[in-house]
Motif scaffolding. Structure first.
Motif, PDB file in Angstrom:
ATOM      1  N   LEU A 154     -72.616 -56.602 -56.928  1.00  0.00           N
ATOM      2  CA  LEU A 154     -73.196 -55.257 -56.920  1.00  0.00           C
ATOM      3  C   LEU A 154     -73.475 -54.761 -58.338  1.00  0.00           C
ATOM      4  CD1 LEU A 154     -71.083 -53.542 -54.116  1.00  0.00           C
ATOM      5  CD2 LEU A 154     -73.549 -53.923 -54.076  1.00  0.00           C
ATOM      6  N   THR A 155     -72.520 -54.943 -59.227  1.00  0.00           N
ATOM      7  CA  THR A 155     -72.692 -54.446 -60.590  1.00  0.00           C
ATOM      8  C   THR A 155     -73.736 -55.254 -61.356  1.00  0.00           C
ATOM      9  OG1 THR A 155     -70.781 -55.791 -61.241  1.00  0.00           O
ATOM     10  CG2 THR A 155     -70.368 -53.490 -60.716  1.00  0.00           C
ATOM     11  N   GLN A 156     -73.780 -56.569 -61.142  1.00  0.00           N
ATOM     12  CA  GLN A 156     -74.774 -57.389 -61.838  1.00  0.00           C
ATOM     13  C   GLN A 156     -76.185 -57.131 -61.324  1.00  0.00           C
ATOM     14  OE1 GLN A 156     -73.465 -61.474 -61.526  1.00  0.00           O
ATOM     15  NE2 GLN A 156     -71.408 -60.947 -62.274  1.00  0.00           N
ATOM     16  N   ARG A 157     -76.287 -56.764 -60.054  1.00  0.00           N
ATOM     17  CA  ARG A 157     -77.597 -56.510 -59.467  1.00  0.00           C
ATOM     18  C   ARG A 157     -78.305 -55.331 -60.151  1.00  0.00           C
ATOM     19  NH1 ARG A 157     -77.495 -55.837 -53.136  1.00  0.00           N
ATOM     20  NH2 ARG A 157     -76.453 -57.858 -53.401  1.00  0.00           N
ATOM     21  N   VAL A 158     -77.525 -54.360 -60.618  1.00  0.00           N
ATOM     22  CA  VAL A 158     -78.110 -53.196 -61.300  1.00  0.00           C
ATOM     23  C   VAL A 158     -78.847 -53.632 -62.554  1.00  0.00           C
ATOM     24  CG1 VAL A 158     -77.606 -51.015 -62.458  1.00  0.00           C
ATOM     25  CG2 VAL A 158     -76.347 -51.633 -60.386  1.00  0.00           C
TER      26      VAL A 158
END
Length: 411
Positions: A188-192
């Motif tokens: 989730l955090t890397q997708r940003v």
């Protein structure tokens, strides 16, 4: 204590008691959403040009204080059954549409308000159909109304089970993320970062929550909404003067928080929602079809949720019902919900009897389809030694794999 019940049938009558109703609606946990607030009720009536009028049942205690109310609108309603591409009309005529899932009242007064309001409706022979569109199940108000002595019965209009998704009270965004497994949290955090690198430029998420910013917010929403897939199904004029005025009032009261991803001033994605009490309802989200492959829609939701949980410790986030992947991914709670009618038996409402047998048949067909799919997948994945192996990760139960079907008739 004695209670007195009255019904508001006009906008003038609604405006006259607006402050009294707002006092109740803004109490912690009294309302199920912003649509039950008197300002929203007024907007619903003034923005429609189809004969919709108020039908708000107000309950007062012996001192004259408003203990609660049932936020209903009198509408001309058509109930249809949509199966296999065919739409069969079951009812056409007068109905009361309940905004939200029940009455508006404090927990201590809720049972009394439900009972008094239900008796008021049961005693009015003109009331024959009550529509509760997104109801938590079992629905308290529907149960009380069915037992009120007016001959009402509850009819489930959803053909398949539905689920209301939400994030339960969280101390902070970090606490919410800590409840996820490491892989999901990292993804989730890397997708940003990946999404914004693909967008390039000065792309960033902006928050709009001040009344003075609403004209610009609505203008940007209007431009973006026309480029989303939502527009064809449900056209909305975000710059309608009555809508802008409502948004100003809600934003000034801290009840509207909108999020927009802008790049060089152009809106690319939005997360629009309302905050009442300790709950933020994600009312709608969308993105420009031109940047669909970037995944900015789900990224914007994730960013918005993180910001809200940090700003309002102990708060909740409600995603409503539907089986979107982001709801499954971000939610911590899932509760049954559905679409209900509470009808008085008579010739005009006889068509509602069709729902029960069709629901039984429809669910049976889905079970057969799921069993066939499961068998085929098992045969396709069978090893020579007869063992079944998973090629797509963990298998989900059939009820989850098939998802849910939204209400066949959404207002």
């Amino acid at each position: 204590m004695n209670y007195v019940c009255s019904t508001l049938h006009t906008l003038d009558a609604l405006r006259a008691v607006r402050d009294e109703l707002a006092r109740v609606a803004e109490m912690e946990g009294a309302a199920s959403g912003i649509v039950q607030h008197p300002d929203w009720l007024t907007f619903e009536v003034t923005s429609r040009h189809d004969g919709t009028t108020p039908h708000i049942v107000v309950v007062r205690d012996g001192t004259g204080r408003v203990a609660g109310y049932a936020p209903l609108l009198a509408i001309d309603h058509t109930a249809r059954l949509d199966v296999a591409g065919r739409r069969v009309r079951l009812y056409r005529g007068a109905a009361l549409r309940l905004l939200g899932g029940g009455v508006v009242a404090a927990d201590a007064d809720r049972a009394t308000v439900e009972l008094v309001a239900a008796r008021q409706l049961a005693g009015d022979p003109a009331v024959r159909v009550v529509r509760i569109q997104e109801a938590d199940l079992p629905n308290r108000f529907a149960s009380v109304l069915s037992a009120s002595g007016g001959g009402f019965r509850t009819v489930s209009a959803h053909l398949l089970d539905q689920v209301h998704w939400s994030i339960g009270p969280q101390a902070s965004a970090e606490a919410w993320l800590a409840g996820m497994d490491k892989k999901k949290r990292g993804d989730l955090t890397q997708r940003v970062g990946r999404a914004y690198r693909k967008l390039g430029g000065d792309a960033a998420l902006h928050v709009f929550e001040r009344g003075e910013d609403m004209p610009r917010y609505c203008a940007l929403m209007n431009a973006l909404y026309a480029r989303t897939w939502h527009h064809a199904d449900l056209p909305i004029d975000w710059e309608d003067p009555e809508r802008v005025a409502l948004f100003r009032r809600l934003a000034d009261a801290g009840q509207l928080i909108g999020h927009l991803v802008l790049r060089e001033g152009r809106p690319l994605a939005y997360v629009h929602g309302y905050r009442l009490g300790d709950t933020y309802l994600v009312d709608d989200l969308g993105y420009d079809d031109e940047v669909a492959k970037v995944g900015i829609g789900s990224v914007a939701v994730f960013q918005a949720v993180r910001g809200l949980l940090d700003r309002f410790p102990g708060g909740r986030v409600s995603f409503g019902y539907g089986d979107n992947q982001y709801k499954r991914l971000l939610s911590t709670e899932a509760t049954p919900c559905g679409s209900l009618y509470v009808v008085r038996p008579m010739r005009a409402t006889a068509g509602f009897r069709v729902y029960a047998p069709v629901r039984w048949l429809y669910r049976g067909l889905h079970r057969v389809r799921d069993d066939v799919r499961a068998r085929r997948q098992g045969e396709g994945n069978r090893r020579p030694d007869g063992l079944i192996h998973r090629v797509m990760g963990k298998a989900r139960p059939a009820a989850q794999a098939r998802g849910v079907v939204t209400d066949p008739e959404r207002e």
